[in-house]
Structure formats: C-alpha cells, structure tokens
Design a protein around this motif. Structure first.
Motif, PDB file in Angstrom:
ATOM      1  N   VAL A 155      33.860  55.559  38.624  1.00 14.30           N
ATOM      2  CA  VAL A 155      33.921  57.026  38.525  1.00 14.30           C
ATOM      3  C   VAL A 155      33.708  57.474  37.084  1.00 14.30           C
ATOM      4  CG1 VAL A 155      35.425  59.044  38.802  1.00 14.30           C
ATOM      5  CG2 VAL A 155      35.359  57.282  40.576  1.00 14.30           C
ATOM      6  N   TRP A 156      34.369  56.798  36.140  1.00 14.06           N
ATOM      7  CA  TRP A 156      34.227  57.191  34.737  1.00 14.06           C
ATOM      8  C   TRP A 156      32.793  56.963  34.253  1.00 14.06           C
ATOM      9  CZ3 TRP A 156      36.040  60.254  31.290  1.00 14.06           C
ATOM     10  CH2 TRP A 156      35.667  60.104  29.948  1.00 14.06           C
ATOM     11  N   ASP A 157      32.231  55.804  34.551  1.00 13.82           N
ATOM     12  CA  ASP A 157      30.886  55.475  34.063  1.00 13.82           C
ATOM     13  C   ASP A 157      29.808  56.391  34.639  1.00 13.82           C
ATOM     14  OD1 ASP A 157      31.980  53.438  32.578  1.00 13.82           O
ATOM     15  OD2 ASP A 157      31.331  51.822  33.916  1.00 13.82           O
ATOM     16  N   HIS A 158      29.958  56.767  35.920  1.00 13.22           N
ATOM     17  CA  HIS A 158      28.906  57.541  36.586  1.00 13.22           C
ATOM     18  C   HIS A 158      29.123  59.047  36.553  1.00 13.22           C
ATOM     19  CE1 HIS A 158      28.198  53.513  38.229  1.00 13.22           C
ATOM     20  NE2 HIS A 158      26.961  53.902  38.406  1.00 13.22           N
ATOM     21  N   TYR A 159      30.387  59.494  36.401  1.00 11.99           N
ATOM     22  CA  TYR A 159      30.669  60.934  36.509  1.00 11.99           C
ATOM     23  C   TYR A 159      31.393  61.509  35.293  1.00 11.99           C
ATOM     24  CZ  TYR A 159      29.244  60.139  41.287  1.00 11.99           C
ATOM     25  OH  TYR A 159      28.514  59.786  42.392  1.00 11.99           O
ATOM     26  N   GLN A 160      31.869  60.639  34.398  1.00 12.83           N
ATOM     27  CA  GLN A 160      32.591  61.081  33.201  1.00 12.83           C
ATOM     28  C   GLN A 160      33.757  62.019  33.564  1.00 12.83           C
ATOM     29  OE1 GLN A 160      31.689  60.054  29.697  1.00 12.83           O
ATOM     30  NE2 GLN A 160      31.056  58.514  31.183  1.00 12.83           N
ATOM     31  N   VAL A 161      34.473  61.653  34.623  1.00 17.86           N
ATOM     32  CA  VAL A 161      35.609  62.444  35.082  1.00 17.86           C
ATOM     33  C   VAL A 161      36.879  61.601  34.923  1.00 17.86           C
ATOM     34  CG1 VAL A 161      36.681  63.506  37.116  1.00 17.86           C
ATOM     35  CG2 VAL A 161      34.216  63.753  36.740  1.00 17.86           C
ATOM     36  N   ASN A 162      37.904  62.196  34.333  1.00 17.72           N
ATOM     37  CA  ASN A 162      39.193  61.505  34.253  1.00 17.72           C
ATOM     38  C   ASN A 162      39.681  61.239  35.671  1.00 17.72           C
ATOM     39  OD1 ASN A 162      39.227  61.619  31.451  1.00 17.72           O
ATOM     40  ND2 ASN A 162      40.326  63.564  31.424  1.00 17.72           N
ATOM     41  N   CYS A 163      40.136  60.021  35.907  1.00 19.85           N
ATOM     42  CA  CYS A 163      40.479  59.676  37.286  1.00 19.85           C
ATOM     43  C   CYS A 163      41.495  58.545  37.337  1.00 19.85           C
ATOM     44  CB  CYS A 163      39.215  59.259  38.043  1.00 19.85           C
ATOM     45  SG  CYS A 163      38.598  57.632  37.557  1.00 19.85           S
ATOM     46  N   PHE A 164      41.953  58.295  38.546  1.00 16.00           N
ATOM     47  CA  PHE A 164      42.728  57.084  38.795  1.00 16.00           C
ATOM     48  C   PHE A 164      42.279  56.507  40.128  1.00 16.00           C
ATOM     49  CE2 PHE A 164      45.281  60.657  40.284  1.00 16.00           C
ATOM     50  CZ  PHE A 164      45.643  60.289  41.564  1.00 16.00           C
ATOM     51  N   ALA A 165      42.407  55.200  40.221  1.00 16.54           N
ATOM     52  CA  ALA A 165      42.036  54.487  41.447  1.00 16.54           C
ATOM     53  C   ALA A 165      43.143  53.498  41.748  1.00 16.54           C
ATOM     54  CB  ALA A 165      40.702  53.756  41.263  1.00 16.54           C
ATOM     55  N   ASP A 166      43.367  53.267  43.018  1.00 13.47           N
ATOM     56  CA  ASP A 166      44.378  52.277  43.378  1.00 13.47           C
ATOM     57  C   ASP A 166      43.760  51.230  44.275  1.00 13.47           C
ATOM     58  OD1 ASP A 166      44.212  53.749  45.844  1.00 13.47           O
ATOM     59  OD2 ASP A 166      46.179  52.980  46.369  1.00 13.47           O
ATOM     60  N   ASP A 167      44.379  50.090  44.283  1.00 14.25           N
ATOM     61  CA  ASP A 167      44.064  49.089  45.286  1.00 14.25           C
ATOM     62  C   ASP A 167      45.392  48.500  45.717  1.00 14.25           C
ATOM     63  OD1 ASP A 167      41.980  47.886  46.847  1.00 14.25           O
ATOM     64  OD2 ASP A 167      42.436  45.998  45.863  1.00 14.25           O
ATOM     65  N   SER A 168      45.509  48.262  46.992  1.00 15.03           N
ATOM     66  CA  SER A 168      46.757  47.757  47.545  1.00 15.03           C
ATOM     67  C   SER A 168      46.471  46.589  48.469  1.00 15.03           C
ATOM     68  CB  SER A 168      47.477  48.855  48.351  1.00 15.03           C
ATOM     69  OG  SER A 168      47.787  49.950  47.542  1.00 15.03           O
ATOM     70  N   GLY A 169      47.468  45.794  48.663  1.00 13.57           N
ATOM     71  CA  GLY A 169      47.330  44.696  49.604  1.00 13.57           C
ATOM     72  C   GLY A 169      48.683  44.246  50.104  1.00 13.57           C
ATOM     73  N   LEU A 170      48.658  43.603  51.250  1.00 12.39           N
ATOM     74  CA  LEU A 170      49.858  43.008  51.828  1.00 12.39           C
ATOM     75  C   LEU A 170      49.788  41.512  51.590  1.00 12.39           C
ATOM     76  CD1 LEU A 170      52.416  43.275  53.630  1.00 12.39           C
ATOM     77  CD2 LEU A 170      50.912  42.893  55.602  1.00 12.39           C
ATOM     78  N   ASP A 222      53.733  31.560  65.076  1.00 11.79           N
ATOM     79  CA  ASP A 222      54.679  30.443  65.070  1.00 11.79           C
ATOM     80  C   ASP A 222      55.446  30.301  63.756  1.00 11.79           C
ATOM     81  OD1 ASP A 222      53.859  29.717  67.672  1.00 11.79           O
ATOM     82  OD2 ASP A 222      52.103  28.687  66.848  1.00 11.79           O
ATOM     83  N   GLN A 223      55.378  31.323  62.912  1.00 12.89           N
ATOM     84  CA  GLN A 223      56.021  31.247  61.598  1.00 12.89           C
ATOM     85  C   GLN A 223      57.436  31.843  61.636  1.00 12.89           C
ATOM     86  OE1 GLN A 223      54.907  29.804  58.898  1.00 12.89           O
ATOM     87  NE2 GLN A 223      52.845  29.323  59.643  1.00 12.89           N
ATOM     88  N   THR A 224      58.362  31.130  61.026  1.00 12.73           N
ATOM     89  CA  THR A 224      59.718  31.674  60.894  1.00 12.73           C
ATOM     90  C   THR A 224      59.875  32.421  59.573  1.00 12.73           C
ATOM     91  OG1 THR A 224      60.449  29.552  60.026  1.00 12.73           O
ATOM     92  CG2 THR A 224      60.798  29.957  62.375  1.00 12.73           C
ATOM     93  N   ASN A 225      59.126  32.005  58.560  1.00  9.59           N
ATOM     94  CA  ASN A 225      59.140  32.712  57.272  1.00  9.59           C
ATOM     95  C   ASN A 225      58.234  33.933  57.380  1.00  9.59           C
ATOM     96  OD1 ASN A 225      59.030  33.666  54.674  1.00  9.59           O
ATOM     97  ND2 ASN A 225      57.971  31.877  53.825  1.00  9.59           N
ATOM     98  N   ARG A 226      58.837  35.114  57.394  1.00  6.52           N
ATOM     99  CA  ARG A 226      58.054  36.341  57.565  1.00  6.52           C
ATOM    100  C   ARG A 226      58.153  37.243  56.327  1.00  6.52           C
ATOM    101  NH1 ARG A 226      56.243  35.945  62.906  1.00  6.52           N
ATOM    102  NH2 ARG A 226      55.570  38.108  62.941  1.00  6.52           N
ATOM    103  N   ARG A 227      58.527  36.615  55.196  1.00  6.33           N
ATOM    104  CA  ARG A 227      58.613  37.366  53.937  1.00  6.33           C
ATOM    105  C   ARG A 227      57.234  37.867  53.528  1.00  6.33           C
ATOM    106  NH1 ARG A 227      62.558  39.839  52.640  1.00  6.33           N
ATOM    107  NH2 ARG A 227      61.712  39.988  50.543  1.00  6.33           N
ATOM    108  N   ALA A 228      57.208  39.091  53.022  1.00  4.52           N
ATOM    109  CA  ALA A 228      55.944  39.686  52.598  1.00  4.52           C
ATOM    110  C   ALA A 228      56.230  40.794  51.597  1.00  4.52           C
ATOM    111  CB  ALA A 228      55.194  40.250  53.805  1.00  4.52           C
ATOM    112  N   ARG A 229      55.176  41.230  50.938  1.00  8.54           N
ATOM    113  CA  ARG A 229      55.304  42.373  50.035  1.00  8.54           C
ATOM    114  C   ARG A 229      54.004  43.152  50.021  1.00  8.54           C
ATOM    115  NH1 ARG A 229      54.767  37.986  48.437  1.00  8.54           N
ATOM    116  NH2 ARG A 229      57.020  37.697  48.568  1.00  8.54           N
ATOM    117  N   PHE A 230      54.146  44.442  49.902  1.00  8.73           N
ATOM    118  CA  PHE A 230      53.016  45.312  49.617  1.00  8.73           C
ATOM    119  C   PHE A 230      52.919  45.440  48.103  1.00  8.73           C
ATOM    120  CE2 PHE A 230      53.313  47.392  53.924  1.00  8.73           C
ATOM    121  CZ  PHE A 230      51.974  47.257  54.263  1.00  8.73           C
ATOM    122  N   ARG A 231      51.708  45.345  47.572  1.00 10.82           N
ATOM    123  CA  ARG A 231      51.490  45.497  46.131  1.00 10.82           C
ATOM    124  C   ARG A 231      50.410  46.558  45.903  1.00 10.82           C
ATOM    125  NH1 ARG A 231      52.940  42.066  42.409  1.00 10.82           N
ATOM    126  NH2 ARG A 231      53.094  40.361  43.906  1.00 10.82           N
TER     127      ARG A 231
END
Length: 195
Positions: free
Chosen positions: A56-71, A107-116
């Motif tokens: 966005v910055w390189d092509h539009y010169q607009v102050n911005c923010f972007a996110d990426d998330s995953g489980l 079949d998994q007993t360990n179901r720990r996870a996190r969203f980042r």
C-alpha cells in the motif's frame, strides 16, 4: 488521523472499526483506489503483515496498517499458522478450513492452540510492528454463530465460551487482534498531532 486498513475482509473491518472508535478515520483499500489482490507470499505471519503494508505504501503513498493472523495448533506443529486462511484449499472457505482442522485433530488429546496477529503500521515510510496472542484450546465441535473463521471451535483460556459465542465487544477485549490493535491504538495516541 486518516489511515488505510489494508484488507478486503469485511469482518475484520467491522471488528477494527469498533476497536478504533471515532478518533481515527479508517479508509478501506477501495477508498484509496486499490482494487488489486495484495500479495501474501511470505513464509511467516509477520512477513505477510509487512508485505501488505509495504504494498500500500509503495503503490499509493498512503499511511496504513496491515495485519496477518493465524491459528497455531500445538499438535499440528503450529499449523495451519500462516496458511490459516486457505488451510482447506482455494478458494478460501471458513467451513472447509474448520472441518479439515477438526479432522486432523480427531485423535489428538493435546488441543492447545493460539491465535496470533501481527500488525504492521507504516507512517511516512517508517514501519512499526505490534503483536497480539490469544491462548486457548480447540474444541471437538463448533459452538456459536458469531465471529468468523475458526472462532466456533476456539475457546480462549479462562472462558467457557468460544469466540463465536461472544459479542464483538467481548471478543475484542481478549482476542489476539484486539490485543494487537490495543497496542497500535496506544502507539497512535502518543504520536504528535501534526503527524
């Protein structure tokens, strides 16, 4: 301050607009004339976040923010991780992603996870990064009709409901995205008014 949020995801836009309140003017990609698909080709969540903000910055010169998330699921060595959006293949399907994850954890007993979530902010060519993490576990079946993505099967630590069973405000207070955006908003409030 006017900022572009570099996403085409209407769910994310609504969630973030609620978190930001009226002290910032939020523009969409369409508002700035960006109609192309922004690339997400990096191997990590922080990498994708920065790539989108740079585009966005390189092509539009607009102050911005972007996110990426995953489980990140412990029993699956951190998968789906950076591939969370397309875990079940193309085109993106929340239902297919969720079903594949449940199948792979059958079949998994360990179901720990996190969203980042990692947010990259660019103002006048300077970059900052903010991270938020929500720890929890993956349930064996979906519960709730709110939220999106993996929300119906993710139960955050300290709660007896899934993200999909919470209101947008409740989820925003404890979610990975909410935590990352709280850091972003705190940072923005400290900026000089002339910025």
């Amino acid at each position: 301050m006017t900022l572009c949020f570099a996403t085409n995801n209407a769910n994310k836009l609504a969630e973030i607009a609620a978190l930001l309140g009226d002290q910032f003017t939020l523009k969409t990609l369409q508002d700035i004339g960006c109609f192309e698909e922004i690339p997400e080709t990096q191997a990590t969540i922080p990498g994708n976040s920065r790539q989108k903000a740079e585009h966005v910055w390189d092509h539009y010169q607009v102050n911005c923010f972007a996110d990426d998330s995953g489980l990140e699921v412990d029993a699956l060595d951190g998968a789906p991780g950076v591939h969370s959006a397309y875990y079940g293949g193309h085109p993106r399907s929340y239902e297919r992603n969720l079903n594949l994850l449940l199948t792979n954890l059958k079949d998994q007993t360990n179901r720990r996870a996190r969203f980042r979530t990692v947010i990259t902010l660019v103002i006048d060519g300077q970059y900052w990064s903010f991270e938020g993490v929500a720890e929890g576990q993956i349930l064996t079946e979906p519960r709730g009709t709110g939220g999106f993505g993996y929300d119906p099967i993710f139960q955050p630590d300290g709660h007896d409901r899934t993200f999909a069973e919470m209101s947008m405000e409740e989820k925003g207070d404890i979610s990975h995205r909410g935590k990352a955006f709280a850091k972003l908003v705190a940072f923005l409030k400290e900026l000089p008014p002339t910025t």
